[in-house]
Write an enzyme that holds these catalytic residues in place. Sequence first.
Site, PDB file in Angstrom:
ATOM      1  N   SER A 149      42.619  34.371  35.985  1.00 36.63           N
ATOM      2  CA  SER A 149      41.430  34.868  36.669  1.00 36.63           C
ATOM      3  C   SER A 149      40.199  34.156  36.156  1.00 36.63           C
ATOM      4  O   SER A 149      40.162  33.661  35.039  1.00 36.63           O
ATOM      5  CB  SER A 149      41.278  36.369  36.427  1.00 36.63           C
ATOM      6  OG  SER A 149      40.915  36.564  35.071  1.00 36.63           O
ATOM      7  N   LYS A 150      39.202  34.146  37.012  1.00 35.64           N
ATOM      8  CA  LYS A 150      37.930  33.520  36.722  1.00 35.64           C
ATOM      9  C   LYS A 150      37.294  34.167  35.478  1.00 35.64           C
ATOM     10  O   LYS A 150      36.657  33.510  34.678  1.00 35.64           O
ATOM     11  CB  LYS A 150      37.042  33.707  37.954  1.00 35.64           C
ATOM     12  CG  LYS A 150      35.659  33.144  37.845  1.00 35.64           C
ATOM     13  CD  LYS A 150      35.581  31.756  38.444  1.00 35.64           C
ATOM     14  CE  LYS A 150      34.194  31.180  38.277  1.00 35.64           C
ATOM     15  NZ  LYS A 150      34.145  29.819  37.887  1.00 35.64           N
ATOM     16  N   ARG A 151      37.522  35.466  35.326  1.00 34.67           N
ATOM     17  CA  ARG A 151      36.879  36.177  34.221  1.00 34.67           C
ATOM     18  C   ARG A 151      37.256  35.613  32.864  1.00 34.67           C
ATOM     19  O   ARG A 151      36.486  35.660  31.935  1.00 34.67           O
ATOM     20  CB  ARG A 151      37.265  37.668  34.276  1.00 34.67           C
ATOM     21  CG  ARG A 151      36.224  38.514  34.955  1.00 34.67           C
ATOM     22  CD  ARG A 151      36.657  39.946  35.035  1.00 34.67           C
ATOM     23  NE  ARG A 151      37.852  40.100  35.858  1.00 34.67           N
ATOM     24  CZ  ARG A 151      38.991  40.592  35.415  1.00 34.67           C
ATOM     25  NH1 ARG A 151      39.110  40.984  34.180  1.00 34.67           N
ATOM     26  NH2 ARG A 151      40.021  40.699  36.221  1.00 34.67           N
TER      27      ARG A 151
END
Length: 492
Positions: A262-264
């Site tokens: 994920s981007k996070r």
Amino acid sequence: MAKTVRVRFAPSPTGFLHIGGLRSALYNELLARRHKGTFILRIEDTDQARLVPGATEALVRTLKACGLVPDEGVILKPNGEVGEKGDLGPYMQSKRADMHRTYADKLVKSGKAYHCFCTERDLLKAREEQQAAGLPTRYNRTCRGLSIEHAMRRVEAGDPYVIRLAIPLKGSVSFKDEIRGDVAFDWKQVDDQVIIKSDGMATYHLASTCDDHDMKITHVIRGEEWISSTPKHLFIYESSKWTPPTFAHLPLLLNADRTKLSKRQGDVAVEDYLAKGYLPEALLNFVALLGWNPTGDREIYTHDELAAAFDLAKVNKSGAVVNVEKLDWLNGQYVKTMDRERYLELASPYLRELTVDTAHMDRVAMLIRDRVTKLSDIPELASPYLKMMVDVDQIIIPWKSQTKEDAAVRLYGVMHALTTLDHATWHSIQNLETVLKDLIEKNGWTNGDTLWPLRVALSGQKQSPSPFELLYALGRERSLARVEQAHRALTT
Ligand code: GLU
């Protein structure tokens, strides 16, 4: 392989190129090159609401920067604009809208698809009822029983509609995935997928399947997240009496904690990695190893080596962890081993603002080269060697139990010897080493009690490159100023 391999990378232009997208593109390209086939770039832009202006150009440019150039499909023209190349296009999917529509109508005629007039409200209500009853939420097939004549009358009267697949109500579908082996789905698990939306455009499922057929795609290689869509695609193939391609679903990409990437938890955009100074060839090498290793005995492979060894059957089924430390290591290896001239050229934009002396800049770039992981590290690594002075804590100048006075004597001797050196001597690390080693020998000093204080005086740090490399990289003026400063710190 009997048929000439034709593969496609089919991104939607909805944003940046994801690291997983780069891997899909690469594996497609590798299969094409391995079998002297054709690598196609098709832009799947039928979902008008999600289009991001400029995303297609950025996708093609980023792929090209990474060395992935399509043989057919959407390409970058010499003037930097995107264009198309190949006879089986158009490859911008939205330009094939009429064709998709024709295929959808044929499916309706043969009873494999139907018009659905349910409104958003109807769908929502049905979904809520299903949820309340603990049932899976899918279309409740209200319109599936309508006759074609009835449906056509409503279409003519201007009722808004979509077209859905009439998925079989029982039985199952199976296929052989090149990576995952035999895969089966019960038709009961499959929804009556919308294939034409209310705006008249095809959804991904119809457009992609029709285009794969018309473009004579032999292998569909894509991320695992598409595997549950494959039954719908197979249904379209079967209903249209087309031969399906071979499917290969690539393993999921995972964060270090094995959750879905994920981007996070870090960057996922290839452009961001390139902007940070990761080299395209290192990135390509890195993504190639997300789920596959050509020989298993090393980590560094050129694009050509990857293409020569590529084999879909050897790709792993299980998820691949995206380990940025490994990327850093790989990138560092590429930085260390690349051609000297290319390295200096790549390093120069990062240094140009910090010094105007290009000879000095190149010497410093070489000095720090072994410690560079990504190019954007360069300014920070180089800065201590570009400034005139560096802060030195006098406590760390003496070597082991050496006294301050003794260290000062050595620095004074070194300073004196260095002052007399001509430019030619200064321009060779080897010469500088000879001069200093002679000085040590002549005075009966040791390497430790002379070279340690000198090195700390020059770098300000306990750990640094050798004093000879430092003298060479810093040049005469900076070196003498720094030794003098350290000497002063010890004697006052
Ligand atoms: N347009 C889809 C995507 O954005 C392509 C999936 C496929 O390769 O079939 O990933």
